[in-house]
Enzyme design. Structure first.
Site, PDB file in Angstrom:
ATOM      1  N   SER A 186      -7.467   6.402 -25.455  1.00  0.00           N
ATOM      2  CA  SER A 186      -7.403   5.071 -26.061  1.00  0.00           C
ATOM      3  C   SER A 186      -8.091   3.974 -25.254  1.00  0.00           C
ATOM      4  CB  SER A 186      -5.952   4.690 -26.305  1.00  0.00           C
ATOM      5  OG  SER A 186      -5.243   4.684 -25.082  1.00  0.00           O
ATOM      6  N   HIS A 214      -5.381   8.536 -31.877  1.00  0.00           N
ATOM      7  CA  HIS A 214      -6.583   7.727 -32.094  1.00  0.00           C
ATOM      8  C   HIS A 214      -7.708   8.514 -32.774  1.00  0.00           C
ATOM      9  CE1 HIS A 214      -5.603   3.870 -30.179  1.00  0.00           C
ATOM     10  NE2 HIS A 214      -4.802   4.583 -29.411  1.00  0.00           N
ATOM     11  N   LYS A 244      -1.668   4.356 -36.962  1.00  0.00           N
ATOM     12  CA  LYS A 244      -2.982   3.804 -36.592  1.00  0.00           C
ATOM     13  C   LYS A 244      -3.964   3.951 -37.759  1.00  0.00           C
ATOM     14  CE  LYS A 244      -1.899   3.978 -31.766  1.00  0.00           C
ATOM     15  NZ  LYS A 244      -1.501   4.883 -30.716  1.00  0.00           N
TER      16      LYS A 244
HETATM   17  C1  LIG Z   1      -0.106   5.032 -30.134  1.00  0.00           C
HETATM   18  C2  LIG Z   1       0.063   6.376 -29.556  1.00  0.00           C
HETATM   19  C3  LIG Z   1       1.272   7.063 -29.668  1.00  0.00           C
HETATM   20  C4  LIG Z   1       2.503   6.432 -30.273  1.00  0.00           C
HETATM   21  O1  LIG Z   1       2.431   6.366 -31.660  1.00  0.00           O
HETATM   22  P1  LIG Z   1       3.442   5.437 -32.459  1.00  0.00           P
HETATM   23  O2  LIG Z   1       3.445   6.013 -33.825  1.00  0.00           O
HETATM   24  O3  LIG Z   1       2.916   4.055 -32.403  1.00  0.00           O
HETATM   25  O4  LIG Z   1       4.777   5.574 -31.805  1.00  0.00           O
HETATM   26  C5  LIG Z   1       1.356   8.343 -29.171  1.00  0.00           C
HETATM   27  N1  LIG Z   1       0.293   8.929 -28.564  1.00  0.00           N
HETATM   28  C6  LIG Z   1      -0.888   8.285 -28.414  1.00  0.00           C
HETATM   29  C7  LIG Z   1      -2.021   8.978 -27.748  1.00  0.00           C
HETATM   30  C8  LIG Z   1      -1.043   6.989 -28.896  1.00  0.00           C
HETATM   31  O5  LIG Z   1      -2.199   6.349 -28.737  1.00  0.00           O
END
Ligand SMILES: *Cc1c(COP(=O)(O)O)cnc(C)c1O
Length: 397
Positions: A186, A214, A244
């Site tokens: 990320s 991501h 996301k």
């Molecule tokens: C954002 C993210 C999460 C968490 O996801 P949520 O649904 O917002 O709890 C887990 N792993 C990675 C790699 C992320 O970027």
């Protein structure tokens, strides 16, 4: 009255955080998290969200949410194993499995609690987890919770992975070994080397777990990093978030029927936390349908990202080595990164500074997340601000 001990603890430690520059204030958005947001009454171009496809405010998703809410109600009413499994949850899981190219899938309430639940349902004391050094916090916490031995692997270093895979499996110390990695990282936007990972892990009989938070909605025509490489039959856990690219909320694991059956009987957030709301489930199903039926959302995301990146490069910025829409603008010094984002904000571009310890010392940056909801005009406006502010601060000539 609150406890003196607590008050003292909070006071000292809040002060400490502030002194170290690790305390961040939280901005409040007045309205939705779209391509343009309002903060403190000021309209700004939003380059900070993870809303890759613009689905958080997509009318089709809102409609699907409302429809499901009207049909099933506001809440699911119980945890999945009591009587909180609605047919819409099952439909969502079937949809995820089909989308990811696996036999089955399990949905969780978030990506974070999915990692907490799924890793520890399979990995135990006496096992070992090889974990990329830049993995997400929820992976780190999930690994810790499992009680397995955690072995850090240098970031995306396949030689290091091979050496540690060999050592861990040949030592005879562990019952089983897993390798776990983000699909897309990320902070830098680099992509996991899935084919090489599969080769090494198959050689040493290692369980594979890819967190594609991501990558979903972004890579592989939206279907994720594993599918991008055609490796869906070689990765044991295709984990991800529905918050996301999908634009709503929730997490999931896609894998074999046997794995999903196990997780549904063992993963603690599945057993002890109430299931996703019907509305969120309905909106997620609609999001996946939109990606499948309309490739233009993912295409627009990439067009916007490529355009924005090339413009930032043209005006002289260091944008790192990202292979995805994640676009860091690296300025180096931590204080400069803070000042840079502050000036960008004042000029109507909403981005966040990212500094040590989130990224290595001396690689301070602001991170841009161009998405499918931005128009070319919005991106051009943002570039104009980048040009002005960068010159003022002497970052570009
Ligand atoms: C954002 C993210 C999460 C968490 O996801 P949520 O649904 O917002 O709890 C887990 N792993 C990675 C790699 C992320 O970027």
């Amino acid at each position: 009255m609150s406890s003196k001990v607590l008050d003292q603890f909070l006071e000292t430690n809040l002060e400490d955080l502030k002194e170290k520059g690790l305390f961040s204030t939280i901005d409040v958005l007045e309205g939705s998290n779209g391509p343009i947001i309002t903060v403190n009454g000021m309209k700004m171009i939003n380059l900070a969200s993870n809303n890759y496809l613009g689905f958080a405010t997509r009318p089709e998703l809102i409609e699907a949410d409302v429809e499901a809410t009207k049909h099933y109600g506001a809440g699911a009413g119980a945890v999945r194993t009591i009587n909180g499994t609605l047919d819409i949850h099952q439909k969502l899981e079937e949809k995820i499995a089909e989308f990811k190219g696996t036999e089955a899938a399990i949905a969780f309430q978030s990506g974070f609690n999915c990692n907490m639940g799924a890793i520890s349902a399979v990995m135990k004391k006496g096992d070992a987890i090889l974990s990329d050094a830049l993995n997400h916090a929820s992976i780190i916490d999930g690994c810790r919770l499992s009680g397995a031995k955690i072995i850090r692997v240098n970031h995306q270093d396949m030689e290091d992975l091979e050496a540690k895979a060999k050592a861990a499996t040949e030592s005879g110390e562990y019952n089983k070994v897993m390798y776990i990695t983000d699909g897309v990282f990320s902070m830098d936007g680099d992509v996991a080397k899935i084919p090489e990972i599969v080769e090494i892990c198959e050689k040493y009989n290692i369980i594979t777990y890819v967190d594609d938070a991501h990558g979903t909605g972004v890579m592989g025509k939206g279907r994720g990093t594993v599918k991008h490489f055609g490796m869906q039959d070689h990765i044991d856990f295709q984990m991800g978030t529905l918050s996301k690219g999908i634009g709503v909320v929730g997490g999931y694991v896609a894998g074999t029927k046997q794995l999903i059956t196990w997780l549904k009987s063992q993963a603690r957030p599945f057993l002890f936390s109430t299931s996703l709301t019907p509305g969120a489930s309905g909106a997620c199903i609609k999001a996946i349908e939109l990606i499948e039926e309309h490739p233009e959302y993912v295409e627009t995301l990439w067009e916007n990202a490529n355009y924005f990146k090339s413009e930032l490069k043209r005006i002289g910025y260091d944008i790192g080595q990202s292979e995805t829409p994640i676009t860091p603008v690296i300025v180096g010094d931590e204080k400069l990164a803070q000042e840079f984002s502050k000036k960008l904000l004042e000029n109507g571009v909403y981005v966040k500074p990212i500094v040590f310890p989130t990224v290595p010392l001396g690689t301070g940056r602001v991170r841009n997340m161009p998405n499918a909801g931005h128009t070319k005009e919005m991106l051009d406006d943002a570039i104009k601000v980048y040009e002005k502010v960068g010159k003022e601060l002497g970052i570009i000539k």
